[in-house]
Design an enzyme around this catalytic site. Structure first.
Site, PDB file in Angstrom:
ATOM      1  N   ASP A 164      -8.402 -12.269   1.474  1.00  0.00           N
ATOM      2  CA  ASP A 164      -8.197 -11.843   2.702  1.00  0.00           C
ATOM      3  C   ASP A 164      -8.270 -10.180   2.624  1.00  0.00           C
ATOM      4  O   ASP A 164      -7.207  -9.647   2.206  1.00  0.00           O
ATOM      5  CB  ASP A 164      -6.839 -12.420   3.152  1.00  0.00           C
ATOM      6  CG  ASP A 164      -6.429 -11.955   4.543  1.00  0.00           C
ATOM      7  OD1 ASP A 164      -6.980 -10.924   5.215  1.00  0.00           O
ATOM      8  OD2 ASP A 164      -5.890 -12.768   5.443  1.00  0.00           O
ATOM      9  N   HIS A 224       8.271  -4.857  10.298  1.00  0.00           N
ATOM     10  CA  HIS A 224       7.372  -5.401  11.076  1.00  0.00           C
ATOM     11  C   HIS A 224       8.127  -6.805  11.431  1.00  0.00           C
ATOM     12  O   HIS A 224       7.732  -7.285  12.580  1.00  0.00           O
ATOM     13  CB  HIS A 224       6.108  -5.406  10.677  1.00  0.00           C
ATOM     14  CG  HIS A 224       5.213  -4.252  10.449  1.00  0.00           C
ATOM     15  ND1 HIS A 224       5.288  -3.350  11.507  1.00  0.00           N
ATOM     16  CD2 HIS A 224       4.663  -3.777   9.287  1.00  0.00           C
ATOM     17  CE1 HIS A 224       4.660  -2.160  10.952  1.00  0.00           C
ATOM     18  NE2 HIS A 224       4.237  -2.534   9.660  1.00  0.00           N
ATOM     19  N   ASP A 251       7.523   5.364   7.896  1.00  0.00           N
ATOM     20  CA  ASP A 251       6.400   4.721   7.603  1.00  0.00           C
ATOM     21  C   ASP A 251       5.134   4.988   8.532  1.00  0.00           C
ATOM     22  O   ASP A 251       5.607   5.323   9.517  1.00  0.00           O
ATOM     23  CB  ASP A 251       6.542   3.077   7.446  1.00  0.00           C
ATOM     24  CG  ASP A 251       5.343   2.123   6.902  1.00  0.00           C
ATOM     25  OD1 ASP A 251       5.445   1.760   5.655  1.00  0.00           O
ATOM     26  OD2 ASP A 251       4.625   2.030   7.715  1.00  0.00           O
ATOM     27  N   HIS A 311       3.339   3.005   9.933  1.00  0.00           N
ATOM     28  CA  HIS A 311       3.106   2.041  10.964  1.00  0.00           C
ATOM     29  C   HIS A 311       4.302   2.064  12.019  1.00  0.00           C
ATOM     30  O   HIS A 311       5.342   2.360  11.262  1.00  0.00           O
ATOM     31  CB  HIS A 311       2.706   0.658  10.392  1.00  0.00           C
ATOM     32  CG  HIS A 311       1.601   0.720   9.651  1.00  0.00           C
ATOM     33  ND1 HIS A 311       1.609   1.117   8.250  1.00  0.00           N
ATOM     34  CD2 HIS A 311       0.294   0.437   9.881  1.00  0.00           C
ATOM     35  CE1 HIS A 311       0.119   0.738   7.921  1.00  0.00           C
ATOM     36  NE2 HIS A 311      -0.598   0.364   8.783  1.00  0.00           N
ATOM     37  N   ASP A 345       2.931   5.356   3.233  1.00  0.00           N
ATOM     38  CA  ASP A 345       1.582   5.444   3.387  1.00  0.00           C
ATOM     39  C   ASP A 345       1.028   6.378   4.472  1.00  0.00           C
ATOM     40  O   ASP A 345      -0.186   6.656   4.786  1.00  0.00           O
ATOM     41  CB  ASP A 345       1.238   4.143   4.208  1.00  0.00           C
ATOM     42  CG  ASP A 345       2.239   3.727   5.131  1.00  0.00           C
ATOM     43  OD1 ASP A 345       3.203   4.275   5.244  1.00  0.00           O
ATOM     44  OD2 ASP A 345       2.169   2.246   5.505  1.00  0.00           O
ATOM     45  N   TYR A 385       0.065   2.622  -0.258  1.00  0.00           N
ATOM     46  CA  TYR A 385      -1.111   1.717  -0.548  1.00  0.00           C
ATOM     47  C   TYR A 385      -2.343   2.630  -1.675  1.00  0.00           C
ATOM     48  O   TYR A 385      -2.893   2.184  -2.044  1.00  0.00           O
ATOM     49  CB  TYR A 385      -1.853   1.270   0.670  1.00  0.00           C
ATOM     50  CG  TYR A 385      -1.184   0.521   1.479  1.00  0.00           C
ATOM     51  CD1 TYR A 385      -0.587  -0.802   1.118  1.00  0.00           C
ATOM     52  CD2 TYR A 385      -0.710   1.279   2.568  1.00  0.00           C
ATOM     53  CE1 TYR A 385       0.425  -1.406   1.876  1.00  0.00           C
ATOM     54  CE2 TYR A 385       0.246   0.329   3.398  1.00  0.00           C
ATOM     55  CZ  TYR A 385       0.771  -0.934   3.035  1.00  0.00           C
ATOM     56  OH  TYR A 385       1.732  -1.744   3.953  1.00  0.00           O
TER      57      TYR A 385
END
Length: 652
Positions: free
Chosen positions: A20, A131, A168, A170, A261, A301
């Protein structure tokens, strides 16, 4: 007390069992990113699971919790099918165990900080959480660890005001949904948005989404509409958006959804923040809530730079000075537009943003809210090569800086002409007995009649010796007392001594009756005379809206803070100013006080030594006169100092 670190090796064992590409980047090694130091508060897996599933507040629905627990008995095919029902999630048998352990570990950290076992702390855990929603996993997140911690702090410890800072890259939409109608939680998130074209592609991630019902004004979204945001953009957002609201909110606890990130070279974030910037952001948050800050790992990451970013964060939590930020501190136009929009959206709800010039830019930054935006094309090979090169250069620059300018052996020293039994200092603060040679001191004092007296000359010798120690790398910061009539002359000599010893840029901040500019016209020195507002809100507006933006824009080698007597200047104000000025100069701060005042000296010593300054309490609004005076100063300085700006350029 120290800094608590919560970690368990079982959180690194989960592995994706099928192909994935979306999920491959979320690797458990990110929880094992650095041998950081501190006071360890490490919980066993079974205890973490028991506390998260049974003793936690009922944040997630019972049906959802039961579903996650049931994944332990599923096979690979069933796990893959279940994962496909959610957006960018993978379930594994071991991952479900970690997901239940993680909230319990975070609660251990909250307990340690709120009971006084630790000053602050960091939870290095996997999987992330911001999230996750009440009834659904999302974006690699199974349980919303920070949201659970906030609810736990309210119910178990009786807190009424909690600040969640989500840095973050996001948007933490799960946390926003959970608290959007709750005025006891102030949620702040900056995130890559690109006018709605970046995941999670939500209209409610935009700046004009401010919460619902009683929670209106307690959701603060700062959307970044282009990639490449750097240190100046992130620091400006803190100074002009987050911190004014945070001081007005007066939190009892700060929780950080600490995703890294946005660090330079991260393939997902595509931003340009350097690792040391996270130390500065952490330091700025430590002045809130009496320093009770709990950081919880989220995304990240680029493993090497993730590790360095975590180390920088822990260094700040431990009270060490942050390395200076390298490169020009000039926010980009897109960042200023986003800052302008969020300030305009929040102004109706916050006194600290009212009565300031802000264009009402409230139109949505998303192009077509009816249609789901298409994601941006994946970064090409050319971009990835360039990003990797930038990451290597950023890491090299940081390591060079740490090698060439290591932490001094003495963090804080005081140089007083006399001691007072009422003076209480934190452990590790050095009483400096030495002084510059008498003949040398007399030579530096010769141009000033105010320095002829023995008392003034003795004090000057100690100031010179302390400045030598700071610029020579033996001492990080210091405090010295001077006779009232000799303050301006001592300040002038200290400035000239600093420049003589090699300081390229020296910032002088004078407060109260010490605010007379020293008799010098040297272009390498920048002097700020701080007007003393009559209300706490006016003082904060001055510090956040003038002093700190100028300091970060000027990037001084050393900061001189001259504190004169003034009716409205409290020890807590002086400590806050000194604490926040540690950042721009990498901890090199020399504070001059008029005569020896044990309470003030003690407060300054604790602040410069890395302890949280005393709480200012509820902020009274700035007076119209203070607001107008600040506006006038900013208008004069904004064309040269871009860190002062809070709005993008007007359209042609």
């Amino acid at each position: 007390m120290g800094t608590a670190l919560v970690y368990h090796e079982d959180m690194t064992v989960a592995r994706l069992l099928w192909d994935d590409p979306e999920c491959e980047m979320e690797c458990p090694e990110s929880a094992d990113c650095s041998p950081v130091v501190g006071q360890w508060v490490s919980g066993q897996g079974p205890e973490g699971e028991r506390r998260s599933c049974l003793a936690c507040p009922p944040l997630h629905s019972p049906e959802y919790v039961a579903m996650v627990r049931g994944t332990q008995s599923l096979g690979k095919v069933e796990l893959q099918a279940l994962s496909g029902k959610y957006d960018t999630v993978y379930f594994l048998t071991s991952l479900s165990i970690c997901a239940r352990m993680f909230p319990g570990a975070t609660l251990q950290l909250v307990d340690a900080v709120l009971t006084g076992t630790a000053h602050n702390g960091l939870a290095l855990v996997r999987p992330p959480g911001h999230h996750s929603q009440r009834t659904a996993a999302n974006g690699f997140c199974v349980f919303n660890n920070v949201a659970i911690a906030a609810e736990y702090a309210k119910q178990k410890h009786g807190l009424h005001r909690i600040l969640i800072v989500d840095w973050d890259v996001h948007h933490g939409q799960g946390t926003q949904y959970i608290f959007e109608d709750d005025p006891s939680v102030l949620y702040f998130s900056w995130h890559r948005y690109e006018h709605g074209r970046f995941w999670p592609y939500l209209r409610e991630s935009d700046a004009d989404e401010v919460g619902r019902g009683h929670g209106r004004g307690f959701t603060v979204n700062l959307p970044w509409n282009q990639v490449g945001m750097g240190n100046a953009d992130y620091v400006a957002a803190f100074l002009h958006v987050l911190l004014p609201l945070a001081f007005e909110f007066d939190p009892e606890l700060v929780l950080i959804s600490a995703g890294f990130d946005s660090v330079i070279g991260d393939p997902e974030g595509q931003m340009r923040v350097t690792p040391e910037c996270f130390a500065h952001l952490t330091q700025l948050l430590l002045v809130l809530a009496r320093g009770r800050v709990c950081a919880v790992l989220e995304g990240g990451y680029h493993l090497e730079l993730l590790a360095e970013s975590v180390c920088m964060t822990v260094q700040a939590l431990l009270g060490d000075p942050a390395p200076p930020l390298l490169g020009a501190m000039v926010p980009c136009g897109s960042a200023l537009e986003s800052i302008q929009r969020v300030r305009a959206a929040q102004a109706p709800h916050w006194t600290s943003l009212q009565h300031q010039d802000m264009a009402p830019v409230l139109s949505s930054s998303i192009g077509s809210p009816e249609a789901r935006p298409q994601p941006p094309p994946p970064a090409g090979a050319e971009y990835m090569v360039a990003a990797a090169a930038e990451a290597v250069e950023a890491l090299r620059a940081l390591l060079d800086q740490l090698r060439l300018r290591p932490l001094p052996p003495v963090r804080t020293a005081i140089a007083l002409t006399s001691t007072d039994a009422a003076l209480v200092l934190p452990p590790g603060v050095l009483h400096q007995e030495g002084s510059a040679p008498r003949e040398e001191t007399e030579a530096w004092a010769r141009p000033h009649e105010a320095l002829v007296q023995d008392e003034a000359l003795t004090a000057l010798g100690k100031v010179l010796n302390l400045m030598d120690g700071i610029l020579g790398g033996q001492v990080s910061s210091g405090i010295a007392a001077t006779p009232a009539l000799a303050t301006a002359a001592t300040l002038d000599v200290a400035i000239r001594r600093g420049l003589y010893l090699g300081a390229q840029r020296l910032l002088c901040v004078a407060v109260g009756q010490a605010a007379t500019p020293p008799p010098t016209s040297l272009m390498t020195m920048f002097h700020i005379s701080v007007p003393l507002p009559g209300a706490t809100g006016g003082l904060l507006n001055c510090v956040l809206g003038l002093v700190l933006p100028l300091a970060y824009g000027f990037q001084p080698d050393v900061v001189l803070v001259a504190l004169g007597p003034a009716p409205g200047l409290h020890d807590s104000h002086s400590a806050l100013l000194a604490s926040m000025l540690r950042g721009p100069a990498g901890g090199r701060v020399l504070a001059l006080v008029q005569e020896s005042k044990p309470q003030l000296t003690g407060a300054l010593a604790r602040a410069l030594h890395g302890e949280a300054p005393p709480s200012l309490g509820p902020c009274s609004a700035a007076s119209p006169e203070d607001t107008q005076a600040l506006k006038h100063l900013r208008e004069q300085l904004e064309p040269k100092w871009r860190m002062l700006q809070v709005a993008g350029a007007p359209p042609p």
